[in-house]
Design a protein around this motif. Sequence first.
Motif, mmCIF file in Angstrom:
data_model
loop_
_atom_site.group_PDB
_atom_site.id
_atom_site.type_symbol
_atom_site.label_atom_id
_atom_site.label_comp_id
_atom_site.label_asym_id
_atom_site.label_seq_id
_atom_site.Cartn_x
_atom_site.Cartn_y
_atom_site.Cartn_z
ATOM 1 N N ARG A 152 0.824 -1.219 0.000
ATOM 2 C CA ARG A 152 0.000 0.000 0.000
ATOM 3 C C ARG A 152 0.855 1.265 0.000
ATOM 4 O O ARG A 152 0.534 2.246 -0.685
ATOM 5 C CB ARG A 152 -0.956 -0.026 1.182
ATOM 6 C CG ARG A 152 -2.047 -1.077 1.039
ATOM 7 C CD ARG A 152 -3.104 -1.006 2.139
ATOM 8 N NE ARG A 152 -3.970 -2.164 2.081
ATOM 9 C CZ ARG A 152 -3.867 -3.237 2.864
ATOM 10 N NH1 ARG A 152 -2.942 -3.278 3.795
ATOM 11 N NH2 ARG A 152 -4.686 -4.250 2.731
ATOM 12 N N LEU A 155 2.348 1.714 -3.534
ATOM 13 C CA LEU A 155 1.310 2.150 -4.461
ATOM 14 C C LEU A 155 0.939 3.610 -4.214
ATOM 15 O O LEU A 155 0.713 4.371 -5.157
ATOM 16 C CB LEU A 155 0.078 1.248 -4.364
ATOM 17 C CG LEU A 155 0.279 -0.216 -4.787
ATOM 18 C CD1 LEU A 155 -1.008 -1.014 -4.569
ATOM 19 C CD2 LEU A 155 0.755 -0.320 -6.228
ATOM 20 N N ALA A 156 0.885 3.989 -2.940
ATOM 21 C CA ALA A 156 0.573 5.384 -2.593
ATOM 22 C C ALA A 156 1.661 6.328 -3.084
ATOM 23 O O ALA A 156 1.382 7.489 -3.404
ATOM 24 C CB ALA A 156 0.394 5.522 -1.080
ATOM 25 N N ASP A 157 2.908 5.829 -3.169
ATOM 26 C CA ASP A 157 4.024 6.641 -3.665
ATOM 27 C C ASP A 157 4.085 6.670 -5.189
ATOM 28 O O ASP A 157 5.027 7.212 -5.768
ATOM 29 C CB ASP A 157 5.356 6.102 -3.125
ATOM 30 C CG ASP A 157 5.549 6.403 -1.646
ATOM 31 O OD1 ASP A 157 4.847 7.282 -1.116
ATOM 32 O OD2 ASP A 157 6.407 5.749 -1.023
ATOM 33 N N GLY A 158 3.096 6.029 -5.849
ATOM 34 C CA GLY A 158 3.041 6.072 -7.301
ATOM 35 C C GLY A 158 3.799 4.955 -8.008
ATOM 36 O O GLY A 158 3.963 4.984 -9.228
ATOM 37 N N VAL A 159 4.269 3.973 -7.253
ATOM 38 C CA VAL A 159 4.978 2.843 -7.852
ATOM 39 C C VAL A 159 3.939 1.942 -8.526
ATOM 40 O O VAL A 159 2.857 1.710 -7.982
ATOM 41 C CB VAL A 159 5.766 2.066 -6.764
ATOM 42 C CG1 VAL A 159 6.386 0.799 -7.326
ATOM 43 C CG2 VAL A 159 6.828 2.970 -6.144
ATOM 44 N N SER A 160 4.257 1.447 -9.709
ATOM 45 C CA SER A 160 3.310 0.576 -10.419
ATOM 46 C C SER A 160 3.162 -0.751 -9.667
ATOM 47 O O SER A 160 4.029 -1.149 -8.886
ATOM 48 C CB SER A 160 3.797 0.297 -11.844
ATOM 49 O OG SER A 160 4.907 -0.591 -11.812
ATOM 50 N N LYS A 161 2.041 -1.403 -9.927
ATOM 51 C CA LYS A 161 1.792 -2.700 -9.276
ATOM 52 C C LYS A 161 2.868 -3.710 -9.653
ATOM 53 O O LYS A 161 3.331 -4.475 -8.824
ATOM 54 C CB LYS A 161 0.400 -3.207 -9.632
ATOM 55 C CG LYS A 161 -0.705 -2.361 -8.990
ATOM 56 C CD LYS A 161 -2.074 -2.857 -9.418
ATOM 57 C CE LYS A 161 -3.171 -2.118 -8.716
ATOM 58 N NZ LYS A 161 -3.429 -0.780 -9.274
ATOM 59 N N GLU A 163 5.994 -3.099 -10.547
ATOM 60 C CA GLU A 163 7.240 -2.728 -9.868
ATOM 61 C C GLU A 163 7.171 -3.078 -8.376
ATOM 62 O O GLU A 163 8.138 -3.577 -7.801
ATOM 63 C CB GLU A 163 7.505 -1.227 -10.055
ATOM 64 C CG GLU A 163 8.706 -0.704 -9.297
ATOM 65 C CD GLU A 163 10.050 -1.235 -9.800
ATOM 66 O OE1 GLU A 163 11.025 -1.179 -9.037
ATOM 67 O OE2 GLU A 163 10.113 -1.715 -10.947
#
Length: 183
Positions: A152, A155-161, A163
């Motif tokens: 989470r 993902l909140a930091d903008g990393v793709s699923k 990655e």
Amino acid sequence: MLIGYARTSTLEQKASLEAQRESLRALGCERVWEEQVSSIAAREALSEALSFAREGDTLVVTKLDRLARSVKHLGELIEELEGKGVSLRVLDLALDTSNATGKLMMNVLGSVAQFEREMMLERQREGIAKAKAEGKYKGRRPTAMEKADEVRLLLADGVSKKEAAGRLGISERSVYRIAGDSG
């Protein structure tokens, strides 16, 4: 020409693969294909060996279970080999399909091998059921769910699923599951 085929299911079985290779070379196999894949996976080396085989050749394996995954599969392989005029030799059983007796014995032993495999799987299922009933078998630990907070955050930091899955060493499917997405 004698053509060898060697297979193990896992990378940890290097000694078995080496022993198979040595047996095939000692017999006089001029070409030996080998691979380390499970019996249910695609077996490219076997396909290459079958494609390479020509009329009059003999495909040699050390054990029947290194070649076929079932009686049906064995039958299909033997049919393919016979169609090309290629015989099959299984070293540990001293079987050779270049004669009628060898063909008969191959079918009988293939049936016995499949029966043994099915009995082993049945005993395994029974053992697991018994262990579960006694509270001793819990199954595999849910490792991906232990990393849910990290997923989470990434993902909140903008990393793709994709990655996030790579960074955390879990499947992409698990990341989608944690994120609450359907796919």
